[in-house]
Design an enzyme around this catalytic site. Structure first.
Site, short mmCIF file in Angstrom:
data_model
loop_
_atom_site.label_atom_id
_atom_site.label_comp_id
_atom_site.label_asym_id
_atom_site.label_seq_id
_atom_site.Cartn_x
_atom_site.Cartn_y
_atom_site.Cartn_z
N LEU A 129 0.82 -1.22 0.00
CA LEU A 129 0.00 0.00 0.00
C LEU A 129 0.85 1.26 0.00
O LEU A 129 0.38 2.32 -0.40
CB LEU A 129 -0.92 0.01 1.23
N GLY A 170 7.84 4.17 3.22
CA GLY A 170 8.56 5.36 3.64
C GLY A 170 10.01 5.02 3.87
O GLY A 170 10.50 3.98 3.42
N CYS A 171 10.70 5.89 4.56
CA CYS A 171 12.12 5.66 4.81
C CYS A 171 12.37 4.49 5.75
O CYS A 171 13.43 3.87 5.72
CB CYS A 171 12.75 6.92 5.41
N PHE A 172 11.39 4.20 6.60
CA PHE A 172 11.62 3.21 7.66
C PHE A 172 10.73 1.98 7.57
O PHE A 172 10.94 1.03 8.32
CB PHE A 172 11.43 3.87 9.03
N ALA A 173 9.73 1.98 6.71
CA ALA A 173 8.80 0.85 6.71
C ALA A 173 8.04 0.76 5.40
O ALA A 173 7.96 1.73 4.63
CB ALA A 173 7.81 0.99 7.87
N GLU A 174 7.50 -0.42 5.16
CA GLU A 174 6.53 -0.64 4.09
C GLU A 174 5.21 -1.03 4.73
O GLU A 174 5.19 -1.65 5.80
CB GLU A 174 6.99 -1.75 3.15
N VAL A 175 4.11 -0.67 4.07
CA VAL A 175 2.79 -1.03 4.58
C VAL A 175 2.09 -1.91 3.56
O VAL A 175 2.05 -1.58 2.37
CB VAL A 175 1.94 0.23 4.88
N LYS A 199 2.65 -3.52 8.82
CA LYS A 199 3.78 -2.61 8.64
C LYS A 199 5.05 -3.40 8.86
O LYS A 199 5.25 -3.99 9.93
CB LYS A 199 3.70 -1.43 9.61
N ASP A 240 4.33 12.38 15.98
CA ASP A 240 4.45 12.46 14.52
C ASP A 240 3.06 12.61 13.90
O ASP A 240 2.68 11.85 13.01
CB ASP A 240 5.17 11.23 13.98
#
EC number: 2.7.10.2
Length: 534
Positions: free
Chosen positions: A274, A277-282, A296, A387
């Site tokens: 979906l 980002g820099c730190f994770a995929e969803v 995540k 955040d």
């Protein structure tokens, strides 16, 4: 989570009874947040209070670190005089594990063990089988909670959202607990007239000393069921007779199943990416081959498993219908975070590329009010998001908004991020005291909420257009604040400015923000007319 770069009068003159009074001084309503009916109680003491507004410089320099229970009550039926309370299924449920019990709406149960809280051991009187059932899917037989029209602890604003859903005719109704009068109820009805169009009226249902109920003293009833029957046959002073029961959507279970907190990686199937980002995929995926979830997947080195598990134990106790529910975790690297799935994705993408592009101000303000309601709960629980921005708000059917990724930002171990500089850190959403000195509190979340309001009214535009992070930090420190966006009412921009006060303690509470936004079109902008954009 992720980097910015990557991602009552009598007779015929009955009036509607608002659950929340409007204060004389401000015109804003201060009501309790809507909370799900059957969520368990978690003491505030189990969640650390991160909101030390007077943190010293040394404390502040640590980077990004540093429920109401509603018991089952009502008229209970016992089995053969044995004192065994029978419960009735309010919804269908399909077993997710071999220990679960599948059942259909209306099925009766004998509860064998209710000490587990969210999942009860029960025996079906239909099949004779035993297993675990979600406790928020059942209610005592013949109790008020078992009635289809009873919605429990549903707030006034959520009742209006429910009743004003597309397709509901005039007279659609529900009954809920009063937000302001203990032991009383509210009847909410969808109405229509030439002046207001579709709207909702609320009537206070009061209890008699002898146990009866009334809206007006000239019409008294022994039970709520009799009251509903009476006003279904004729309006008798209400705005309209009761016609159709509002649809009560099947709730989320509390957790995936009994004892399903740390799950095996091979129990999760990743179906569709979906976003990232820099730190994770969803990912959209399934658990155990039968339950739709969001997953995540954290990139290696993002945070330590030990720190994450410690924070996750706190996060899973935060339960509110405007927070994305944390279901389960895979605690070994790579860390997986399993949450409820929201069909419309992030609010940012929804506003820029989805249905959100066509939304007018009433919908956008309502979405902001939902976020404020969730943050007001976080505020009461002495927690901090750290955040808060549109990328971390998820949207579901019916424009329902829920807050995601609360608390995770302080665990990120990336050097560029923890230094609060560079493209990975969300400078444009971060309060100056947090960006410069690491002083994150609920009041720095309020600042971020003001930025989120600009994202809503500009349909996902990046804040401070034309300015880089360094320029934003310098200009904000000098007193610069974003001007009123095009077509945005002055009153809404003034609220943003209030969120951006230099002194954190001068910023409003989320309780105030929720009340202001929920009553915005009655108390602040009653003459609003839709324009081309908003």
């Amino acid at each position: 989570m992720g980097c910015v770069q990557c991602k009552d009068k009598e007779a015929t003159k009955l009036t509607d009874e608002r659950d929340g009074s409007l204060t004389q001084s401000s015109g804003y309503r201060y009501g309790t947040d809507p909370t799900p009916q059957h969520y368990p109680s978690f003491g505030v003491t189990s969640i650390p209070n991160y909101n030390n507004f007077h943190a010293t410089g040394g404390q502040g320099l640590t980077v990004f670190g540093g429920v109401n229970s509603s018991s089952h009550t009502g008229t209970l039926r016992t089995r053969g005089g044995t004192g065994v309370t029978l419960f009735e299924a309010l919804y269908d449920y399909e077993a997710r594990t071999e220990d679960d019990l599948s059942f259909h709406k209306g099925e009766k149960f004998q509860i064998l063990n209710s000490s587990e809280g969210d999942w009860w051991e029960a025996r079906s009187l239909t099949t004779g089988e035993t297993g675990y059932i979600p406790s928020n899917y059942v209610a005592p037989v013949d109790s008020i909670q078992a009635e289809e029209w009873y919605f429990g602890k549903l707030g006034r604003k959520d009742a209006e959202r429910q009743l004003l859903s597309f397709g509901n005719p005039r007279g659609t109704f529900l009954i809920r607990e009063s937000e302001t009068t203990k032991g009383a109820y509210s009847l909410s009805i969808r109405d229509w007239d030439d002046m207001k169009g579709d709207h909702v009226k609320h009537y206070k249902i009061r209890k008699l000393d002898n146990g009866g109920y009334y809206i007006t003293t000239r019409a008294q009833f022994e039970t709520l069921q009799q009251l509903v029957q009476h006003y279904s046959e004729k309006a008798d002073g209400l705005c309209f007779n009761l016609t159709v029961i509002a649809t009560n959507n099947t709730p989320q279970t509390v957790g995936l199943a009994k004892d399903a907190w740390e799950v095996a990686r091979d129990s999760l199937f990743l179906e569709q990416k979906l976003g990232q980002g820099c730190f994770a995929e969803v990912w959209r995926g399934t658990w155990n081959g039968n339950t739709k979830v969001a997953i995540k997947t954290l990139k290696p080195g993002t945070m330590s498993p030990e720190s994450f598990l410690e924070e996750a134990q706190i996060m899973k106790k935060l339960k509110h219908d405007k927070l994305v529910q944390l279901y389960a975790v895979v605690s070994r690297r790579p860390i997986y975070i399993v949450t409820e799935y929201m069909s419309k994705g992030s609010l940012l993408i929804f506003l820029k590329d989805g249905e959100g592009r066509a939304l007018k101000l009433p919908n956008l303000v309502d979405m902001a009010a939902q976020v404020a309601a969730g943050m007001a709960y976080i505020e009461r629980m002495n927690y901090i998001h750290r955040d808060l921005r549109s990328a971390n708000i998820l949207v579901g059917n019916g424009l329902i908004c829920k807050i995601a990724d609360f608390g995770l930002a302080r665990l990120i171990e990336d050097n560029e991020y923890t230094a609060r500089q560079g493209a990975k850190f969300p400078i444009k959403w971060t309060a100056p005291e947090a960006a410069l000195y690491g002083r994150f509190t609920i009041k720095s979340d309020v600042w971020s909420f003001g930025i989120l309001l600009t994202e809503l009214v500009t349909k996902g535009r990046v804040p401070y257009p034309g300015m880089n992070n360094r320029e934003v930090l310098e200009q904000v420190e000098r007193g610069y604040r974003m001007p009123c966006p095009q077509d945005c009412p002055i009153s809404l921009h003034e609220l943003m400015i209030h969120c951006w006060k230099k002194d954190p303690e001068e910023r409003p509470t989320f309780e105030y923000l929720q009340g202001f936004l929920e009553d915005y079109f009655t108390a602040t902008e009653p003459q609003y007319q839709p324009g081309d954009n908003l």
